[in-house]
Motif scaffolding. Structure first.
Motif, PDB file in Angstrom:
ATOM      1  N   ASP A  57       0.816  -1.217   0.000  1.00 53.16           N
ATOM      2  CA  ASP A  57       0.000   0.000   0.000  1.00 53.16           C
ATOM      3  C   ASP A  57       0.850   1.267   0.000  1.00 53.16           C
ATOM      4  O   ASP A  57       1.872   1.347   0.697  1.00 53.16           O
ATOM      5  CB  ASP A  57      -0.924   0.000   1.225  1.00 53.16           C
ATOM      6  CG  ASP A  57      -2.062  -0.991   1.050  1.00 53.16           C
ATOM      7  OD1 ASP A  57      -2.266  -1.466  -0.081  1.00 53.16           O
ATOM      8  OD2 ASP A  57      -2.738  -1.290   2.045  1.00 53.16           O
ATOM      9  N   VAL A  85      -3.655   4.204  -1.393  1.00 53.40           N
ATOM     10  CA  VAL A  85      -4.603   4.428  -0.292  1.00 53.40           C
ATOM     11  C   VAL A  85      -4.712   5.946  -0.136  1.00 53.40           C
ATOM     12  O   VAL A  85      -3.683   6.630  -0.047  1.00 53.40           O
ATOM     13  CB  VAL A  85      -4.075   3.800   1.020  1.00 53.40           C
ATOM     14  CG1 VAL A  85      -4.990   4.125   2.186  1.00 53.40           C
ATOM     15  CG2 VAL A  85      -3.922   2.283   0.858  1.00 53.40           C
ATOM     16  N   THR A 102     -15.195   4.927   1.769  1.00 56.06           N
ATOM     17  CA  THR A 102     -15.487   3.563   2.257  1.00 56.06           C
ATOM     18  C   THR A 102     -16.681   2.987   1.492  1.00 56.06           C
ATOM     19  O   THR A 102     -16.642   1.839   1.029  1.00 56.06           O
ATOM     20  CB  THR A 102     -15.800   3.589   3.776  1.00 56.06           C
ATOM     21  OG1 THR A 102     -14.717   4.206   4.450  1.00 56.06           O
ATOM     22  CG2 THR A 102     -16.012   2.184   4.320  1.00 56.06           C
ATOM     23  N   ARG A 107      -9.961   2.741  -0.414  1.00 57.01           N
ATOM     24  CA  ARG A 107      -9.376   2.640   0.929  1.00 57.01           C
ATOM     25  C   ARG A 107      -8.719   3.960   1.347  1.00 57.01           C
ATOM     26  O   ARG A 107      -8.161   4.672   0.515  1.00 57.01           O
ATOM     27  CB  ARG A 107      -8.354   1.494   0.969  1.00 57.01           C
ATOM     28  CG  ARG A 107      -9.056   0.134   0.799  1.00 57.01           C
ATOM     29  CD  ARG A 107      -8.099  -1.020   0.758  1.00 57.01           C
ATOM     30  NE  ARG A 107      -7.065  -0.793  -0.214  1.00 57.01           N
ATOM     31  CZ  ARG A 107      -5.769  -1.033   0.006  1.00 57.01           C
ATOM     32  NH1 ARG A 107      -5.365  -1.501   1.153  1.00 57.01           N
ATOM     33  NH2 ARG A 107      -4.881  -0.818  -0.942  1.00 57.01           N
ATOM     34  N   ASN A 109      -6.487   6.302   4.546  1.00 62.12           N
ATOM     35  CA  ASN A 109      -5.620   6.393   5.712  1.00 62.12           C
ATOM     36  C   ASN A 109      -5.951   7.727   6.376  1.00 62.12           C
ATOM     37  O   ASN A 109      -5.734   8.781   5.778  1.00 62.12           O
ATOM     38  CB  ASN A 109      -4.154   6.340   5.246  1.00 62.12           C
ATOM     39  CG  ASN A 109      -3.159   6.637   6.347  1.00 62.12           C
ATOM     40  OD1 ASN A 109      -3.533   6.925   7.486  1.00 62.12           O
ATOM     41  ND2 ASN A 109      -1.880   6.590   5.998  1.00 62.12           N
ATOM     42  N   ALA A 128      -9.255   2.446   6.393  1.00 62.52           N
ATOM     43  CA  ALA A 128      -8.444   1.220   6.379  1.00 62.52           C
ATOM     44  C   ALA A 128      -7.301   1.356   7.381  1.00 62.52           C
ATOM     45  O   ALA A 128      -6.914   0.390   8.043  1.00 62.52           O
ATOM     46  CB  ALA A 128      -7.885   0.967   4.980  1.00 62.52           C
ATOM     47  N   TYR A 129      -6.762   2.573   7.504  1.00 62.55           N
ATOM     48  CA  TYR A 129      -5.661   2.847   8.434  1.00 62.55           C
ATOM     49  C   TYR A 129      -5.972   4.110   9.225  1.00 62.55           C
ATOM     50  O   TYR A 129      -6.594   5.037   8.701  1.00 62.55           O
ATOM     51  CB  TYR A 129      -4.348   3.114   7.684  1.00 62.55           C
ATOM     52  CG  TYR A 129      -3.811   1.963   6.866  1.00 62.55           C
ATOM     53  CD1 TYR A 129      -3.105   0.920   7.472  1.00 62.55           C
ATOM     54  CD2 TYR A 129      -3.975   1.944   5.490  1.00 62.55           C
ATOM     55  CE1 TYR A 129      -2.582  -0.124   6.710  1.00 62.55           C
ATOM     56  CE2 TYR A 129      -3.458   0.897   4.720  1.00 62.55           C
ATOM     57  CZ  TYR A 129      -2.764  -0.129   5.334  1.00 62.55           C
ATOM     58  OH  TYR A 129      -2.252  -1.158   4.593  1.00 62.55           O
ATOM     59  N   THR A 162     -10.007  -1.244  11.430  1.00 64.75           N
ATOM     60  CA  THR A 162      -9.015  -0.235  11.007  1.00 64.75           C
ATOM     61  C   THR A 162      -7.639  -0.592  11.552  1.00 64.75           C
ATOM     62  O   THR A 162      -7.498  -0.932  12.729  1.00 64.75           O
ATOM     63  CB  THR A 162      -9.440   1.152  11.548  1.00 64.75           C
ATOM     64  OG1 THR A 162     -10.736   1.442  11.040  1.00 64.75           O
ATOM     65  CG2 THR A 162      -8.461   2.234  11.127  1.00 64.75           C
TER      66      THR A 162
END
Ligand code: E4P
Length: 217
Positions: A57, A85, A102, A107, A109, A128-129, A162
């Motif tokens: 990623d 991302v 989402t 995705r 961060n 995602a992060y 997450t």
């Protein structure tokens, strides 16, 4: 724990990749500016090159701060490569944008996170992060690592998916502490990562082995 490199410098990315332990990249506008990348086409090409080097990623940050522009920008960034991302700041429009991304399978961060409350919001929106900036928290006289422990406990208790991406790493010890605290990912400049290699007893031991090897080889 995954290792991401926190840089847009292609030589450093290649060096970490050659080491065989690189799982991804994070960038931010300051890191891109440092590499002298200017203009939309140059930015796109730079991300393409990073994605060709690293099989993992790659966080690409939006530059706008309003919902509509963040969506437009994020869609363009996400179209560069499947590993991109979209990095979105923890502001009200950012949370709305994360939820929108989402819902559209892009995705994200969530960046510039400095509290557990912000980390909960990022998870609820489906990031995602989440990127807690532990070095900047330390710089301001608080304990950045405490935040990693707190988010880990909350995410585990609540069942949030997450991933905790510990950011703003200042030292090799930060990386080790992130692993102890249960961070899913640690994004670091190259030097703290290479610091993991170092121990004087390794150097002394290897010198002795090499000297003794001469006796029978
Ligand atoms: C996170 O993704 C940021 O790019 C970064 O870790 C910020 O680090 P700094 O505090 O060293 O600028």
């Amino acid at each position: 724990m995954k290792f991401f490199l926190d840089t847009a410098n292609l030589d450093q990315i290649k060096e970490a990749h050659d080491l065989g332990v690189l799982d991804g990249i994070t960038t931010n506008p300051s890191l891109m500016a440092k590499e002298g990348v200017k203009g939309y086409d140059a930015v796109v090409n730079h991300y393409k090159t990073i994605c060709e080097i690293v099989d993992g990623d790659v966080s690409a940050e939006v530059l706008s701060t309003d919902f509509k522009s963040m969506i437009e920008e994020g869609e363009r960034l996400a179209a560069i490569h499947p590993n991109i991302v979209v990095k979105v700041p923890m502001i009200k429009d950012g949370v709305k944008a994360i939820k929108w991304f989402t819902d559209h399978d892009i995705r994200t961060n969530c960046t510039l996170v400095f509290s557990a409350g912000q980390a909960i919001l990022a998870a609820k929106a489906g990031a995602a992060y989440v990127s807690p900036f532990i070095g900047r928290i330390d710089d301001s006289g608080w304990d950045g690592m405490e935040l990693i422990y707190q988010i880990r406990a909350i995410y585990d208790m609540q069942g949030y998916f997450t991933e905790i991406l510990a950011a703003s790493i200042r030292s090799t010890n930060h990386i080790i502490s992130c692993a102890e605290a249960g961070a899913d990912v640690c994004t670091t400049p190259l030097d703290p990562l290479l610091g993991l290699l170092k121990h004087p007893l390794t150097d002394i031991g290897l010198a002795k082995f090499c000297e003794d090897a001469k006796k029978f080889s």
